[in-house]
Design an enzyme around this catalytic site. Structure first.
Site, short mmCIF file in Angstrom:
data_model
loop_
_atom_site.label_atom_id
_atom_site.label_comp_id
_atom_site.label_asym_id
_atom_site.label_seq_id
_atom_site.Cartn_x
_atom_site.Cartn_y
_atom_site.Cartn_z
N LYS A 42 0.81 -1.22 0.00
CA LYS A 42 0.00 0.00 0.00
C LYS A 42 0.85 1.28 0.00
O LYS A 42 0.39 2.33 -0.42
CB LYS A 42 -0.98 0.01 1.17
CG LYS A 42 -0.34 0.09 2.55
CD LYS A 42 -1.43 0.04 3.63
CE LYS A 42 -0.85 -0.12 5.02
NZ LYS A 42 0.01 0.96 5.47
N CYS A 50 9.83 -1.77 8.88
CA CYS A 50 11.23 -2.01 9.22
C CYS A 50 12.18 -1.12 8.42
O CYS A 50 12.99 -0.40 8.97
CB CYS A 50 11.57 -3.49 9.00
SG CYS A 50 13.32 -3.86 9.21
N ALA A 192 9.84 1.78 28.45
CA ALA A 192 11.28 1.54 28.45
C ALA A 192 11.59 0.15 27.90
O ALA A 192 12.45 -0.56 28.39
CB ALA A 192 11.86 1.70 29.86
N VAL A 194 12.33 -2.14 24.17
CA VAL A 194 13.40 -2.06 23.18
C VAL A 194 13.38 -0.74 22.41
O VAL A 194 14.38 -0.02 22.34
CB VAL A 194 13.32 -3.24 22.19
CG1 VAL A 194 14.35 -3.11 21.08
CG2 VAL A 194 13.51 -4.57 22.92
N GLU A 214 8.11 3.81 32.75
CA GLU A 214 7.78 2.41 32.44
C GLU A 214 6.83 1.83 33.49
O GLU A 214 7.10 1.93 34.69
CB GLU A 214 9.07 1.58 32.36
CG GLU A 214 8.89 0.09 32.22
CD GLU A 214 8.04 -0.32 31.02
OE1 GLU A 214 7.01 -0.99 31.25
OE2 GLU A 214 8.40 0.02 29.88
N ALA A 333 11.60 -8.62 12.91
CA ALA A 333 11.74 -8.75 11.45
C ALA A 333 12.31 -10.11 11.06
O ALA A 333 11.84 -10.74 10.10
CB ALA A 333 12.65 -7.63 10.93
N HIS A 457 42.01 -14.74 18.64
CA HIS A 457 42.45 -13.83 19.70
C HIS A 457 43.22 -12.66 19.09
O HIS A 457 44.04 -12.88 18.20
CB HIS A 457 43.37 -14.58 20.68
CG HIS A 457 43.99 -13.68 21.71
ND1 HIS A 457 43.30 -13.25 22.82
CD2 HIS A 457 45.23 -13.11 21.78
CE1 HIS A 457 44.09 -12.47 23.54
NE2 HIS A 457 45.27 -12.37 22.93
#
Length: 480
Positions: A42, A50, A192, A194, A214, A333, A457
């Site tokens: 649309k 996203c 509060a 993500v 929150e 997503a 490392h």
């Protein structure tokens, strides 16, 4: 009879309604599997929430605001990089965000072309068990597609807050928060979770005084391990974000260019008025399932407006499938992408399997927070005996070199079989590192398996290995 004013597409194998991460991926996969596929969207651009007003623009702002903060806060100076007078050009930063969005949405167009997916612009409405109509801006039918299968991938929309009218200028949803014209002196964030913490983090770095209110007693939203939530909150507070937990917002009103937000403590009922220049409403998202023609077909929604589906993602009509945010499960997503691929494979007779326990979650703050599998709370409620292995980034050589030592890796393993049950990471590159844990869990790896895999490392992912070593044997090598 008057002549029809719309085109008809006959003998299509699949119509996908929606071109977000679930829809566009499902359309491409179906076409790759030999199905003649049409995708209806649309909006003027492909990619859904996203790509246009969600994950992608927010990550661009999170990344670039972090660079600004490093320069402006003196972090770069402490590393021997002196910049002089650091200025924020917000318009340019927003331009970079738009450039990334444009490139990626245009990329989907190219992918559709390359994979022979037909793209129709308009609102997709199911007008029969094997028919989808495309509606124009005024609700008129512009095209009709006859199809064997239908995939509903319409995603979700911002959940409105009762009594608070969003104008996307001073009272904003996540959409408006991605396009503010100037940095507000004070910002209040309702929620509060993500999205609230990520966007609050962006504007805090750019100079705003941010307070997140929150209702629940912790930050990071649903599914987060409480131990990690506390550590994460401590780090975010150190960065300047204030949190009011166990607090509900009772109203908001505009007064003289400011917004007065009324809040009340859930615990003792104490009432307080807070003043801000911008109010960001982040109380979650709800499925976008209206005006799709579902009720007329006999597809009843659940109490949250989601399409009920079976394990093959089929609705009560076996040729009408649904995936992503408009069905049950986390609104992520990558979860939608996986569902889209396997439901398309199922349409051509392939096996359909997804393990939701192996779907990772990431909060893209700095440091990042990521987790996959079970939290300690989950395991306690399920009565599973487990061992814990922790390793701090302060003891990791690469993190030390980079002066990014906040956070840790926390591993939960089965006490009897040593199988990896959950991984929780706060630290540099946590969102990348968590995929190693997801892979290990998909293959049923033990903590010892991971501890015995040679890790390069110096890398931050050595902390992941060390935490698994601690969960399996009781002791890490590089930490007391």
């Amino acid at each position: 009879m008057g002549a029809r004013s719309y085109a008809t597409h006959d003998d299509v194998d699949l119509v996908v309604i929606g071109s977000g991460p679930g829809g566009y991926v499902g359309a491409i996969k179906a076409s790759q599997l030999g199905m003649k596929t049409v995708c209806i969207e649309k909006n003027a651009t492909l990619g859904g929430t996203c790509l246009n007003v969600g994950c992608i623009p927010s990550k661009a702002l999170l990344n670039n605001s972090h660079y600004y903060h490093m320069a402006h806060s003196g972090d770069l100076a402490s590393r021997g990089i002196e910049c002089g007078d650091v200025k924020l050009n917000l318009e340019k930063m927003m331009g970079e965000k738009s450039k990334a969005v444009g490139a990626l949405t245009g990329g989907i167009k190219m992918l559709f072309k390359g994979n022979k997916v037909a793209h129709l612009e308009g609102h997709g409405k199911i007008t029969g068990p094997n028919q989808v109509s495309v509606l124009g801006p005024n609700g008129e039918v512009t095209e009709v597609v006859n199809t064997k299968n239908i995939m509903i991938a319409t995603g979700s929309e911002v959940t409105p807050f009762p009594g608070i009218e969003v104008d996307e200028e001073t009272i904003v949803s996540s959409t408006g928060a991605l396009s503010l014209k100037e940095v507000p002196e004070k910002m209040i964030v309702i929620g509060a979770g993500v999205i609230g913490v990520e966007l609050g983090s962006v504007w805090s770095r750019l100079g705003s005084q941010v307070t997140a209110v929150e209702f629940m007693g912790h930050v990071g939203g649903m599914g987060i391990d409480m131990d990690m939530s506390k550590q994460f909150q401590r780090i975010m507070t150190k960065q300047g974000i204030k949190f009011k937990l166990n607090t509900k917002v009772t109203g908001a009103k505009k007064e003289g260019g400011k917004i007065t937000v009324s809040v009340e403590s859930v615990k003792d009922g104490k009432v307080e008025d807070m003043v801000a220049d911008v109010l960001l409403v982040c109380v979650g998202r709800r499925p976008y399932t209206q005006n799709l023609g579902l009720e007329e077909l006999g597809i009843e929604l659940d109490n949250r407006g989601r399409v009920p589906v079976n394990s093959r993602f089929q609705s009560v009509l076996p040729n009408v499938y649904a995936i992503g945010d408009c069905i049950a499960g986390p609104m992520l997503a990558h979860k939608a992408e996986d569902e889209a691929i396997i439901s398309a494979e199922g349409m051509v007779g392939g096996p359909v399997h997804i393990d939701y326990n192996c779907v990772p979650s990431v909060v893209y703050t700095h440091p990042e927070l990521a987790w996959v599998g079970k939290s300690e709370e989950d395991l306690k409620s399920e009565g599973v005996e487990y061992s814990v292995g922790k390793f701090p980034f302060a003891a990791n050589s690469r993190a030390k070199c980079n002066n990014e030592t906040d956070g840790l890796v926390k591993i939960l393993g089965d006490k009897h079989t040593d199988r990896l049950l959950g991984a929780h990471i706060i630290g540099p590159g946590a969102g990348e590192m968590i995929n190693e844990a997801a892979l290990a869990m998909e293959y049923g790896a033990s903590c010892e398996d991971i501890a015995r895999v040679c890790h390069a490392h110096p890398t931050c992912s050595e902390a992941f290995r060390e935490a698994n070593l601690a969960a399996w044997s009781g002791k890490a090598i590089n930490n007391m």
